[in-house]
Each structure stands twice: as C-alpha cells, then as structure tokens.
Design a protein around this motif. Structure first.
Motif, PDB file in Angstrom:
ATOM      1  N   ARG A 106      -3.178  -1.968  12.563  1.00 24.70           N
ATOM      2  CA  ARG A 106      -2.687  -3.049  11.717  1.00 24.70           C
ATOM      3  C   ARG A 106      -3.022  -2.816  10.239  1.00 24.70           C
ATOM      4  O   ARG A 106      -2.201  -3.090   9.358  1.00 24.70           O
ATOM      5  CB  ARG A 106      -3.249  -4.395  12.195  1.00 24.70           C
ATOM      6  CG  ARG A 106      -2.611  -4.866  13.502  1.00 24.70           C
ATOM      7  CD  ARG A 106      -3.451  -5.942  14.170  1.00 24.70           C
ATOM      8  NE  ARG A 106      -2.765  -6.535  15.312  1.00 24.70           N
ATOM      9  CZ  ARG A 106      -2.658  -5.955  16.503  1.00 24.70           C
ATOM     10  NH1 ARG A 106      -3.192  -4.761  16.700  1.00 24.70           N
ATOM     11  NH2 ARG A 106      -2.012  -6.563  17.489  1.00 24.70           N
ATOM     12  N   LEU A 107      -4.220  -2.317   9.960  1.00 25.71           N
ATOM     13  CA  LEU A 107      -4.610  -2.110   8.560  1.00 25.71           C
ATOM     14  C   LEU A 107      -3.777  -1.019   7.890  1.00 25.71           C
ATOM     15  O   LEU A 107      -3.683  -0.981   6.664  1.00 25.71           O
ATOM     16  CB  LEU A 107      -6.097  -1.755   8.479  1.00 25.71           C
ATOM     17  CG  LEU A 107      -7.067  -2.941   8.612  1.00 25.71           C
ATOM     18  CD1 LEU A 107      -8.498  -2.439   8.693  1.00 25.71           C
ATOM     19  CD2 LEU A 107      -6.900  -3.920   7.459  1.00 25.71           C
ATOM     20  N   VAL A 108      -3.170  -0.121   8.664  1.00 31.21           N
ATOM     21  CA  VAL A 108      -2.331   0.907   8.041  1.00 31.21           C
ATOM     22  C   VAL A 108      -1.092   0.310   7.391  1.00 31.21           C
ATOM     23  O   VAL A 108      -0.382   1.005   6.649  1.00 31.21           O
ATOM     24  CB  VAL A 108      -1.913   1.987   9.073  1.00 31.21           C
ATOM     25  CG1 VAL A 108      -3.103   2.778   9.552  1.00 31.21           C
ATOM     26  CG2 VAL A 108      -1.153   1.370  10.239  1.00 31.21           C
ATOM     27  N   ASN A 109      -0.833  -0.965   7.625  1.00 33.99           N
ATOM     28  CA  ASN A 109       0.301  -1.608   6.971  1.00 33.99           C
ATOM     29  C   ASN A 109      -0.010  -1.990   5.523  1.00 33.99           C
ATOM     30  O   ASN A 109       0.890  -2.442   4.806  1.00 33.99           O
ATOM     31  CB  ASN A 109       0.710  -2.865   7.760  1.00 33.99           C
ATOM     32  CG  ASN A 109       1.361  -2.522   9.083  1.00 33.99           C
ATOM     33  OD1 ASN A 109       2.513  -2.106   9.128  1.00 33.99           O
ATOM     34  ND2 ASN A 109       0.595  -2.667  10.170  1.00 33.99           N
ATOM     35  N   PHE A 110      -1.253  -1.817   5.102  1.00 33.59           N
ATOM     36  CA  PHE A 110      -1.620  -2.080   3.720  1.00 33.59           C
ATOM     37  C   PHE A 110      -1.617  -0.742   2.969  1.00 33.59           C
ATOM     38  O   PHE A 110      -2.524   0.085   3.172  1.00 33.59           O
ATOM     39  CB  PHE A 110      -3.009  -2.710   3.644  1.00 33.59           C
ATOM     40  CG  PHE A 110      -3.088  -4.078   4.252  1.00 33.59           C
ATOM     41  CD1 PHE A 110      -2.835  -5.214   3.484  1.00 33.59           C
ATOM     42  CD2 PHE A 110      -3.397  -4.243   5.595  1.00 33.59           C
ATOM     43  CE1 PHE A 110      -2.912  -6.480   4.047  1.00 33.59           C
ATOM     44  CE2 PHE A 110      -3.472  -5.501   6.158  1.00 33.59           C
ATOM     45  CZ  PHE A 110      -3.215  -6.628   5.388  1.00 33.59           C
ATOM     46  N   PRO A 111      -0.630  -0.486   2.127  1.00 35.04           N
ATOM     47  CA  PRO A 111      -0.519   0.831   1.476  1.00 35.04           C
ATOM     48  C   PRO A 111      -1.676   1.145   0.530  1.00 35.04           C
ATOM     49  O   PRO A 111      -1.884   2.298   0.178  1.00 35.04           O
ATOM     50  CB  PRO A 111       0.809   0.728   0.714  1.00 35.04           C
ATOM     51  CG  PRO A 111       1.073  -0.725   0.552  1.00 35.04           C
ATOM     52  CD  PRO A 111       0.475  -1.388   1.761  1.00 35.04           C
ATOM     53  N   GLU A 112      -2.459   0.101   0.140  1.00 37.11           N
ATOM     54  CA  GLU A 112      -3.579   0.367  -0.773  1.00 37.11           C
ATOM     55  C   GLU A 112      -4.785   0.968  -0.063  1.00 37.11           C
ATOM     56  O   GLU A 112      -5.743   1.384  -0.705  1.00 37.11           O
ATOM     57  CB  GLU A 112      -4.034  -0.943  -1.454  1.00 37.11           C
ATOM     58  CG  GLU A 112      -2.943  -1.645  -2.240  1.00 37.11           C
ATOM     59  CD  GLU A 112      -2.310  -2.774  -1.432  1.00 37.11           C
ATOM     60  OE1 GLU A 112      -1.962  -3.793  -2.048  1.00 37.11           O
ATOM     61  OE2 GLU A 112      -2.197  -2.633  -0.191  1.00 37.11           O
ATOM     62  N   LEU A 113      -4.737   1.022   1.280  1.00 29.83           N
ATOM     63  CA  LEU A 113      -5.893   1.471   2.056  1.00 29.83           C
ATOM     64  C   LEU A 113      -5.615   2.797   2.763  1.00 29.83           C
ATOM     65  O   LEU A 113      -4.490   3.062   3.198  1.00 29.83           O
ATOM     66  CB  LEU A 113      -6.273   0.425   3.118  1.00 29.83           C
ATOM     67  CG  LEU A 113      -6.656  -0.965   2.616  1.00 29.83           C
ATOM     68  CD1 LEU A 113      -6.975  -1.866   3.811  1.00 29.83           C
ATOM     69  CD2 LEU A 113      -7.843  -0.904   1.666  1.00 29.83           C
ATOM     70  N   LEU A 114      -6.659   3.609   2.856  1.00 29.20           N
ATOM     71  CA  LEU A 114      -6.649   4.778   3.743  1.00 29.20           C
ATOM     72  C   LEU A 114      -7.594   4.471   4.890  1.00 29.20           C
ATOM     73  O   LEU A 114      -8.716   4.007   4.662  1.00 29.20           O
ATOM     74  CB  LEU A 114      -7.134   6.034   3.015  1.00 29.20           C
ATOM     75  CG  LEU A 114      -6.169   6.687   2.029  1.00 29.20           C
ATOM     76  CD1 LEU A 114      -6.818   7.927   1.425  1.00 29.20           C
ATOM     77  CD2 LEU A 114      -4.870   7.069   2.715  1.00 29.20           C
TER      78      LEU A 114
END
Length: 769
Positions: A106-114
């Motif tokens: 789910r967190l991969v949907n935030f482009p600001e995060l690796l």
C-alpha cells in the motif's frame, strides 16, 4: 512489488567478462598458452551480466517510446520489518509477515517514498550473524541497526496479538538517525476486518511522514485483496515461507490460495517471486501476466516483469518493461539501475551509463550503481573511470556488504592485472579472497597474477584453491589449465601432462552435454535455445583446441614428438586458426627433422599473429632456425634479423642467430651473438651450445663440456637432444669412449632415428675394438 535492493544485484559482477578478457592477457604473455573462458560465464549466473556473451542485440531494435521523466529524489526511504507475534499461539507467526507485506503493497502508492520490504530486514539480521530474531525488532536500537544496514531513513516495526475473534496491533516508526520513536499507533479490530486495519496503519504512516496519496491511489490503499479469509491465510503462510527463504513451501501455499480464489492478485505476485527465486522465470512471467490482466495499474508490476525478463535473458522485453516502470516510479533508483542492466545486456553501454548515473543521482550513497557503471565503462574502454567507480563503490559499501566489497576488490584487481599493474592486482585480489573465502574466480585470477610475477608455486596454490571451489566442469577445466601451465614452466612435465589431460576430459564432457542439449532444443523447435547452445559449443571447442595445443607443447618438451604432433593436429581440427597449435606441431616436426612440414606450420603460425606480438618474434626466429636446417642461410638470417629488429631484448633469438652464423662459418659473429644471448637470458641453452661448439672447434674440449653441461641445466628434453650428441662428439675427440657412448645412447633414447648418433655409436664400437 519486489523490493529489490539486493536480490539479483550481485549476479551482475564481471568475473566472466574478466575471464574472457584474460584469454588475450595470457596468450600475449606466454607462447603456446590458450586460456579457458571460464565461465561460465555463469560464473555468469553469479558474477557477470546475465549471459552477455550468449545474446546478440539486434541493431534494428530501437526504443520509440517517449522520453523518460527526469530523476527526482524520493522524500524518504522506509524499511518495514515483519511484525512480532505476541500471541500464545505460534501458528499465527505468518500474520507478522502479512502485516509487513500489506504495508509495503500500500505504501508504494505514495511516490514520495521508497520502500524496503521485509526481506531486506531479514537479510540484515542474517548478515549480523547474531542471535537476533524478529522479536528483537520491536526494540528501537535494533531497528536502527537494521535501518542503517538497508540505508533507510525510517523503520516501521510492530507487534500483534490474536485473541479469539479480535486482533490488536502496535506499530512504531523509528527514526534511524536518532533511534527515537517518531510515532506510535495502537489499533484493534475484528479479525475479519484486518484489511481495514491495514489501511488504517498505512494512512497513519503517511500522515506521520507528511506524504499524501493522489485521489486515485486512495482506493488502492483501502482495497480488500480477497473475499476469502482462507485464501488470505494461505497467502500469509506463503509470505512467511518466502521471506524465510523456503521458496518451495511458498509456492505450495500460494497455489492453495489461488485454488480458493483464482482472482487473488497478491497470491500471483508472491508466487511469481518464489518461482523467480527458483530461476523458473518463464513460469514467473506467466504469473505476473495474470496480475496484469487482473490489475493493470498495480504498482511495480512492470518493474517485476522487467526483472523477470532480464533474468530470463529476454533483454528487449526487459528494456520495454523497465522503461515503463521508470515512467511510473521515476523517483526509484532501483528501477533506473535495473534499466541500466538491461541496456548493458544489449551491449548499449552508453545508455546503460545514463541510467546508472540517474540511479546515482537519486541515491548518491548507494554503492551498487557505482559498481555497475564501472562494468559499463570497462566495455567502453574507459579504464580510468572504471577504476574510479570501483573505488567509489568500495568507499560506499556498508560494513555488512562483504560480498559486494569482495567483488569490487576482485574487479579492481583484475583491471589492474589487465593493465600490467601486477602488484596492485595482487593486493586487491588477496582482499577479495579474504572477504569471500568461497570466491573461486578471485583465487583463479590471483593465481594468474602470481604467474605473471614468476611466483609459480604461489600460483599453483591459488589455482588449487580455485579448483576446490569450482563446481562446474568448465570452471574446473580452467583451473586445471592454470595448474598445467605453471607445472610446465616449473619443468614438472608429468604434472603438467596430468592437468592438461584432465582439462581435456572435462571439456569433452561439456561438449557432449551441450551437443545433446542443442539436439533436444532443435527437436522441440526452441531455435533460440539451440542458437545459445551452438555459441557455447563454439566456445568450448575453442577452449578444447587450446587445451590440446598446451598438451602438445608439453609432450614436445618431454620428447614425445609423435604424441605432440597428434595432439596439435587435433587442436587444429577443432580450430584451424589456433596459432599455438601450429606452433606446437611445427616444433614437433622440427624435432623429428621434418623441416619442410615444420616450415609450413611456422609460416601458418606467423600468418595468424600480429607482427608486433611477442610470440610473432619467437615464431619468426624459430622459422629462421628451420631455414638454417634446410641450408637456406639467407632466409634464416632474414627471419632472425627481423625478429631482433622487432624485439632486440629476446635472448633466445640471438642464440638462434648465433647458430646460423656458426653454420655459415662466421665464428666471430656467432660468438658475439652467443654472448649477447646469455647476457639477456641466462637460461638460453642455445647460447651455451654455440659457445660449446666454438670451444670444441678450438679443441678446448674441457671448456666445451662445461658449456654443454650448462645448456643441459637450463634446457628441456627437446634442447637436450642436440646437446647430448655434441657431448658424445667431444668425449670421442677426448678419447673418453665410454662417456661418448653414454651420451650417444641418450640421444638415441630420445630420438631413435637420429642418423648422426647412430653413425657415431658405430664409430665408437669400431674404436673400442
């Protein structure tokens, strides 16, 4: 998504690139030596770009897609650890891995995060070689250590309790820089509403890290992956097995999940990962293609497909998928690096450099793309940049990255070795061996370095270590070659013969196996596989030809000229352009006094060698010797003069010309050349022999004997044959018939057809009577 910071990266080393390159180095270094291309390339499977030597990029294939987006660094890197099970029932351990996976997906949907997934944390714990367990990951200081190992800014840790129909969870975000708990979340839900709990944790993490999802992405964060809790439990079991390294059990669990829910996209993804770990890339791709139909917008789907195609050696499709992955995840350096690998595999090194540099721009403290770009610079002939990047990779390597450090030292050492900087090469190759005691290629190249330093015994020790570590017959054959060469140089010809024979046996086994595989591929109409096998067969036959020529030279040194001629003829049947096979056969023919045949083979050898090559000089000088034996002194001097014009440092070339001058009756020049030969090379038997001939002509027999005995000390059986005969002549002239008979018989033992020795022995018999 497959969080791939380590998996599949180390396979991209250059050991086999170096092995191929060492063919040139060793052939130039010593006459008659043809080095194996190891291999294995497999060696390719572990150390090299995937089968670069086996695939040809078709020039007509180009990328017509729109330009890729600019590289924009991510805001933060988040590592996610499996949650610890605080329940009394260990059967629920799988839930900890399921929680971590849910946050990753789910967190991969935030482009600001690796995002670095649970496999990275598991690997970090394993690398510490301690008793740390996942339960310890609930401690911020341990989480900090793991976060540093994977270069994360934050680590999400947590624990859960399953009691009856409810599940409670505590999650924390640890700041890696300080080891402080940045934020904490406690939640409790009905077990059947665990997916809502997943979404709640993800939104808490996003708010804490001050990142927002675009409206279309919100639905992906809140999605329910399956309607079946039984299917979900099977997936959780599969995740636990996968992250623990049991891919076979992971496959079984994922297939059970899919039997329950055939539309369960997550189960197909994890199944593909597990199949990929077993190198079943065709099957992995098939599973990812099913995901594409079920969920075409799934994050990192194209990234996973690109990696699968890359490892399956379908480089054109790998480029296409990874370019699409870059468009969707432009801030992820891992995607850029893999795209660089795909271009590298297609021999498009300039484009590979572009994408490696973008990965470096996005993550400057990451050692791996520096290491990758160094390999691309090697192919571009930029050795200055190559060395610079390997040194930068070493500087950036974390203490736990011993494998990457070992391979960087290995490649630096091999680069120095190719440049003739042998001492620097030894230092780096030794370090590679210390860091990775199982690094067979490092021991092999260290053996080469010691050989170049003339330290034969040390070279043999390192080759023996490589032989013990090598697993494939082709790799073992290369070590046997190195051992055979060094034993030959030490004069231990029986040992050399043994190792060259073993090399030939192993290569013939490889050829037999590859031939059968090629036939099977043709019968199954797998023409690309058949072409791969054909390339391998061509390479193996080339190596086998080199092995036979090395065997032939050894047999010739031992005085077994017939066997040497037979072996060199086999070498030429395998490779008609093997100049050293012509060299070996020419030597055998010359030693049998079949000078016209020797002349033809020396001429063929010269036609295959560059004029400035060191071995060209040797072949030219030797052809001059054959002309001398045929009585054509003009051509003999022409060849020998030209040889010394090209390389005035060759002592043995002066020795050969000295003999020509002697036979012509020009004793003054003969003496001058003999003296020069010994000044430049004290181990030149020809110089001693000519000085012995000159002393004998002056009837200074004792001095002549002394010179001949020195020739025997430094010569080989081929050289000794002529010296034995001259000693017999001198002892006859001295009236020491018993000693004369002894040396005449030694001559005939080595060469029963020696006409002059037979005549001398008959004369001695008459004198004794």
């Amino acid at each position: 998504m497959s969080d791939d910071w380590g998996r599949g990266d180390i396979f991209a080393a250059r050991a086999d690139v170096r092995s191929h390159r060492w063919i040139t180095v060793l052939v130039a270094a010593c006459a008659g030596v043809l080095v194996l291309m190891v291999l294995g390339a497999s060696v390719f499977a572990v150390y090299m770009w995937p089968s670069v030597a086996d695939k040809l990029f078709l020039p007509g294939l180009t990328d017509s897609e729109q330009p890729l987006p600019a590289a924009v660094p991510a805001k933060a890197t988040i590592a996610i650890a499996p949650f610890a099970n605080q329940s009394p029932d260990a059967d629920y351990d799988w839930l900890g891995y399921a929680f971590a996976y849910a946050m990753v997906s789910r967190l991969v949907n935030f482009p600001e995060l690796l995002i670095a997934g649970p496999e990275k944390i598991c690997q970090a714990l394993a690398d510490k070689q301690s008793d740390l367990t996942l339960s310890d990951m609930t401690t911020p200081t341990v989480a900090q250590q793991a976060g540093e190992a994977v270069r994360a800014d934050y680590v999400i840790i947590g624990s859960f309790t399953k009691l009856g129909d409810e599940i409670g969870v505590t999650a924390q975000i640890v700041d890696v820089a300080t080891s402080n708990i940045h934020s904490e979340r406690v939640g409790r839900r009905e077990y059947t509403k665990i997916f809502d709990l997943h979404a709640e944790l993800v939104m808490w993490a996003a708010e804490t890290l001050d990142v927002t999802a675009y409206p279309p992405k919100l639905e992906r964060i809140k999605y329910k992956p399956t309607e079946s809790m039984s299917a979900y439990e099977c997936l959780g079991q599969g995740l636990m097995h996968y992250y623990r390294g049991d891919c076979e059990a992971a496959i079984v669990a994922c297939q059970k999940a899919l039997d329950i829910d055939s539309n369960f996209a997550d189960a197909y993804v994890v199944l593909a990962w597990a199949l990929g770990c077993q190198e079943k890339y065709d099957e992995a791709i098939a599973q990812l293609k099913k995901v594409e139909k079920l969920d075409p917008e799934r994050p990192y789907l194209h990234y996973n497909l690109g990696i699968a195609y890359q490892e399956n050696e379908d480089y054109n499709k790998a480029v296409a998928e990874l370019r699409e992955a870059v468009r969707r995840h432009s801030s992820d350096p891992r995607v850029r690096r893999w795209l660089g690998d795909a271009y590298h595999s297609r021999y498009q090194y300039e484009q590979a450099v572009v994408h490696y540099n973008e990965a470096i721009q996005l993550r400057p403290n990451w050692a791996l793309p520096h290491w990758n770009i160094a390999g691309a610079y090697e192919h571009l002939g930029r050795e200055d940049k190559e060395i610079e990047e390997y040194k930068e990779a070493l500087r950036l390597c974390k203490p736990g990255e011993s494998t990457l450090r070992a391979k960087a030292h290995y490649n630096l050492g091999t680069t120095y070795l190719n440049n003739g900087q042998v001492d620097e090469a030894v230092a780096h190759l030794q370090k590679a061996c210390e860091l990775d005691p199982d690094f067979a290629e490092a021991f092999n190249n260290l053996g080469i370095a010691y050989r170049m330093k003339g330290q034969r015994e040390k070279a043999i020790t390192e080759y023996e270590k490589a032989l013990d570590l090598y697993e494939s017959p082709r790799q073992q054959a290369s070590a046997h070659h190195g051992l055979g060469f060094n034993y030959r140089q030490l004069g231990r010809l029986d040992k050399a013969l043994e190792h060259f024979g073993k090399q030939i046996e192993l290569l013939e086994q490889c050829i037999d196996k590859r031939t059968k595989q090629r036939v099977q591929a043709l019968l199954r109409r797998r023409f690309e596989d058949a072409l791969d096998e054909q390339w391998e067969l061509h390479s193996l036959r080339y190596n086998l030809s080199g092995a036979y020529s090395s065997l032939a030279l050894t047999q010739d040194d031992m005085g077994d000229y017939e066997a040497g001629i037979e072996s060199s003829t086999k070498a030429l049947e395998l490779d008609q352009d093997n100049n050293y096979a012509y060299w070996a056969r020419a030597s055998g023919y010359a030693d049998k006094w079949e000078y016209k045949r020797a002349l033809a083979d020396w001429t063929s050898c010269l036609q295959l060698l560059p004029e400035r090559d060191r071995d060209y000089v040797g072949a030219l000088s030797n052809r001059g010797t054959v002309h001398r034996h045929l009585g054509d002194y003009e051509k003999a001097l022409a060849d020998q003069n030209r040889a010394l014009e090209i390389d005035p440092s060759r002592g043995c070339a002066y020795g050969n010309r000295a003999r020509t001058y002697y036979d012509m009756g020009d004793y003054e020049r003969a003496r001058a050349d003999a003296d020069t030969a010994l000044e430049k090379c004290g181990s030149c038997p020809g110089g001693y022999v000519v000085r012995g001939l000159l002393h004998a002509k002056e009837q200074d027999y004792e001095q002549a004997i002394a010179e001949y005995e020195k020739a025997l000390e430094v010569g080989c059986p081929r050289d000794d044959l002529y010296t034995y005969y001259q000693l017999a002549v001198v002892y006859k002239d001295l009236g020491k018939f018993s000693a004369a008979r002894e040396y005449a018989q030694k001559t005939l033992e080595a060469f029963p057809e020696h006409k002059e020795a037979k005549e001398l022995l008959a004369e001695l018999d008459r004198l004794v009577e």
